[in-house]
Write a protein that holds these residues in place. Structure first.
Motif, PDB file in Angstrom:
ATOM      1  N   UNK A 132      13.258  11.994 -23.888  1.00 47.10           N
ATOM      2  CA  UNK A 132      13.471  11.669 -22.558  1.00 47.10           C
ATOM      3  C   UNK A 132      15.359  11.512 -22.606  1.00 47.10           C
ATOM      4  N   UNK A 133      16.103  10.844 -23.413  1.00 50.38           N
ATOM      5  CA  UNK A 133      17.493  10.950 -23.410  1.00 50.38           C
ATOM      6  C   UNK A 133      17.906  12.465 -23.582  1.00 50.38           C
TER       7      UNK A 133
ATOM      8  N   UNK B 181      12.150  13.314  -8.796  1.00 51.04           N
ATOM      9  CA  UNK B 181      10.917  13.116  -8.733  1.00 51.04           C
ATOM     10  C   UNK B 181      10.160  14.186  -9.294  1.00 51.04           C
ATOM     11  N   UNK B 182       9.179  13.903 -10.108  1.00 51.94           N
ATOM     12  CA  UNK B 182       8.321  15.135 -10.808  1.00 51.94           C
ATOM     13  C   UNK B 182       7.813  16.055  -9.865  1.00 51.94           C
ATOM     14  N   UNK B 183       7.113  15.557  -8.701  1.00 57.91           N
ATOM     15  CA  UNK B 183       6.642  16.368  -7.827  1.00 57.91           C
ATOM     16  C   UNK B 183       7.709  17.318  -7.057  1.00 57.91           C
TER      17      UNK B 183
ATOM     18  N   UNK C 124      11.528  10.944 -12.723  1.00 54.46           N
ATOM     19  CA  UNK C 124      11.466  11.516 -13.921  1.00 54.46           C
ATOM     20  C   UNK C 124      11.820  10.793 -14.897  1.00 54.46           C
ATOM     21  N   UNK C 125      13.032  10.046 -14.921  1.00 52.52           N
ATOM     22  CA  UNK C 125      13.650   9.353 -15.869  1.00 52.52           C
ATOM     23  C   UNK C 125      13.478   7.932 -15.735  1.00 52.52           C
TER      24      UNK C 125
ATOM     25  N   UNK D 156       9.879  16.393 -22.190  1.00 55.70           N
ATOM     26  CA  UNK D 156       9.775  15.143 -21.805  1.00 55.70           C
ATOM     27  C   UNK D 156       8.506  14.770 -20.950  1.00 55.70           C
ATOM     28  N   UNK D 157       8.273  15.711 -20.081  1.00 57.32           N
ATOM     29  CA  UNK D 157       7.105  15.780 -19.318  1.00 57.32           C
ATOM     30  C   UNK D 157       5.903  15.702 -20.196  1.00 57.32           C
ATOM     31  N   UNK D 158       5.887  16.671 -21.085  1.00 58.15           N
ATOM     32  CA  UNK D 158       4.461  16.855 -22.050  1.00 58.15           C
ATOM     33  C   UNK D 158       4.224  15.328 -22.966  1.00 58.15           C
ATOM     34  N   UNK D 159       5.695  14.952 -23.326  1.00 58.91           N
ATOM     35  CA  UNK D 159       5.628  13.816 -24.002  1.00 58.91           C
ATOM     36  C   UNK D 159       5.049  12.506 -23.269  1.00 58.91           C
TER      37      UNK D 159
END
Length: 439
Positions: A137-138, A159-161, A217-218, A206-209
């Protein structure tokens, strides 16, 4: 009525609202003032806090008081000549250097990312998924914040979307609200896929993890590796970044802040010949003054420019010895006396476009006149067209370090001149023979 209040509340940013509330509380509770206030009371408030608060802080307090009086239907006492003169006097008697965050240099960014990659690798091998997720993430946060020049609150509101990734090309991000978006129409940002230090790859990792499909997102991650549902608070970015810099061995980590990413990218772009207009469009600045606050000059002490001028200035001729003492006089012309041969000259085309930062600015002609006077004092120059947008310049140097230094000094002078006139410039030098360009 609830709908009306909701829409009115949405018209003001949360940070602005909190800042105004804090300022009003300081005036009423901590100082003991009364609202509505008179101009004399405002002036006394400024005088009492002038030694302890910066001028910028006092201006912010005045903005909050002005907003309160306007929304409540009272005359605004902060706009009176008495208060304005008071603030001007405080600025004169209490001068202070503006504090700015230290920019994160590209070498330090590489050092940080290398450390994060190493920590992620160790965490994966040891099965510590919390450490792996935290550093993944960092890494995405730092790279995206740097290459997009995001503010901390903008990173926290991604936002992810609202993010779309095009593999191998880049990513598109939409923010419904930004600080410079006064019309509240939303802003779209794009980040490129890079061969190294890639923000797109870091985001995808990060999104996959995390497995996130929607929402911020964060987010924060607790000691057990659980990912929060809420986004990181804007105030948590500074300690997070400083902790990362300290762990990665970056010197003086406490001198950095969340603005270090934004300033770091702006300084990097400026040193790589991005013009101010291009940089403003990419980052999203509307005011050139705001942009210039983030840019560190490539030669802040003007050492390079002055040294170049000294090298170009011929030394004083040494006195010749008397013929009676030195014998027959050598009539061979010296290097200084010999005129430059054509191969010692470089003919360049200069395309110069100057624009105003505002329709109320009238400094374009002055900026162009200053630039022409500088060129005439150093080189041969003539205007090619009547609009003065294209020039031919003859520089007394062949291709080499001296020419590069002279071109860099000329471009720096152009941008300095337009900045003083509150304008912006697009300057391109072209060598039609060598087919080289300088910006």
């Amino acid at each position: 009525m609830p709908d009306i209040e909701r829409y009115l509340e949405a018209a003001t940013r949360d940070n602005t609202r909190r800042s105004y509330q804090s300022a009003i509380r300081h005036f009423e509770v901590e100082w003991g003032g009364f609202l509505p206030a008179s101009a004399d009371a405002i002036a006394q408030y400024l005088a009492d806090h002038a030694p302890s608060l910066s001028v910028n802080t006092l201006r912010a307090r005045l903005a909050a008081l002005a907003q309160w009086h306007q929304t409540q239907g009272f005359p605004d006492p902060t706009k009176t000549p008495h208060v304005r003169k008071m603030l001007k006097g405080i600025a004169a008697l209490h001068p202070a250097t503006e504090k700015r965050a230290k920019p994160l240099q590209i070498a330090q960014l590489e050092q940080l990312v290398a450390w994060l990659d190493e920590q992620i690798g160790h965490a994966i091998r040891s099965g510590d998924m919390r450490i792996s997720a935290t550093h993944t993430r960092s890494k995405a946060l730092v790279l995206l914040g740097f290459w997009r020049g995001f503010r901390s609150d903008e990173l926290g509101r991604l936002q992810v979307e609202h993010i779309t990734v095009e593999a191998g090309r880049g990513m598109t991000m939409f923010l419904p609200r930004t600080k410079s978006d006064r019309a509240q129409t939303g802003t779209t940002f794009k980040a490129p896929a890079l061969s190294r230090l890639c923000p797109v790859t870091a985001y995808e990792a990060w999104i996959a993890s995390s497995g996130l499909t929607a929402g911020p997102v964060f987010r924060s991650i607790d000691r057990w590796g659980n990912i929060s549902d809420d986004g990181l608070h804007a105030g948590s970015f500074v300690p997070l970044l400083r902790e990362l810099f300290r762990a990665a061995g970056i010197p003086a980590p406490d001198s950095y802040s969340s603005h270090s990413l934004r300033r770091g990218f702006a300084s990097w772009a400026n040193s790589n010949s991005w013009d101010i207009k291009m940089l403003m469009e990419y980052v999203g600045w509307k005011d050139v003054r705001s942009a210039m606050r983030y840019i560190d000059a490539a030669d802040p002490f003007a050492q390079h420019r002055i040294e170049s001028a000294l090298m170009a200035t011929p030394a004083l001729a040494q006195p010749q010895p008397s013929p009676s003492l030195a014998g027959p006089r050598d009539t061979t012309p010296s290097v200084e006396q010999t005129s430059l041969s054509p191969k010692d000259e470089t003919h360049l085309n200069l395309h110069l476009a100057i624009e105003r930062n505002s329709k109320f600015i009238r400094g374009m002609s002055k900026a162009r006149r200053w630039i022409e006077q500088f060129c005439q004092s150093q080189y041969q120059i003539r205007s090619v067209n009547g609009r003065h947008a294209r020039y031919e310049i003859v520089m007394p140097f062949a291709h080499g370090p001296e020419l590069e230094d002279a071109i860099e000094a000329l471009l720096s002078e152009i941008h300095a001149a337009v900045k003083l006139c509150d304008c912006m410039a697009e300057a391109v030098l072209h060598d039609p023979i060598a087919e080289r360009y300088w910006r």
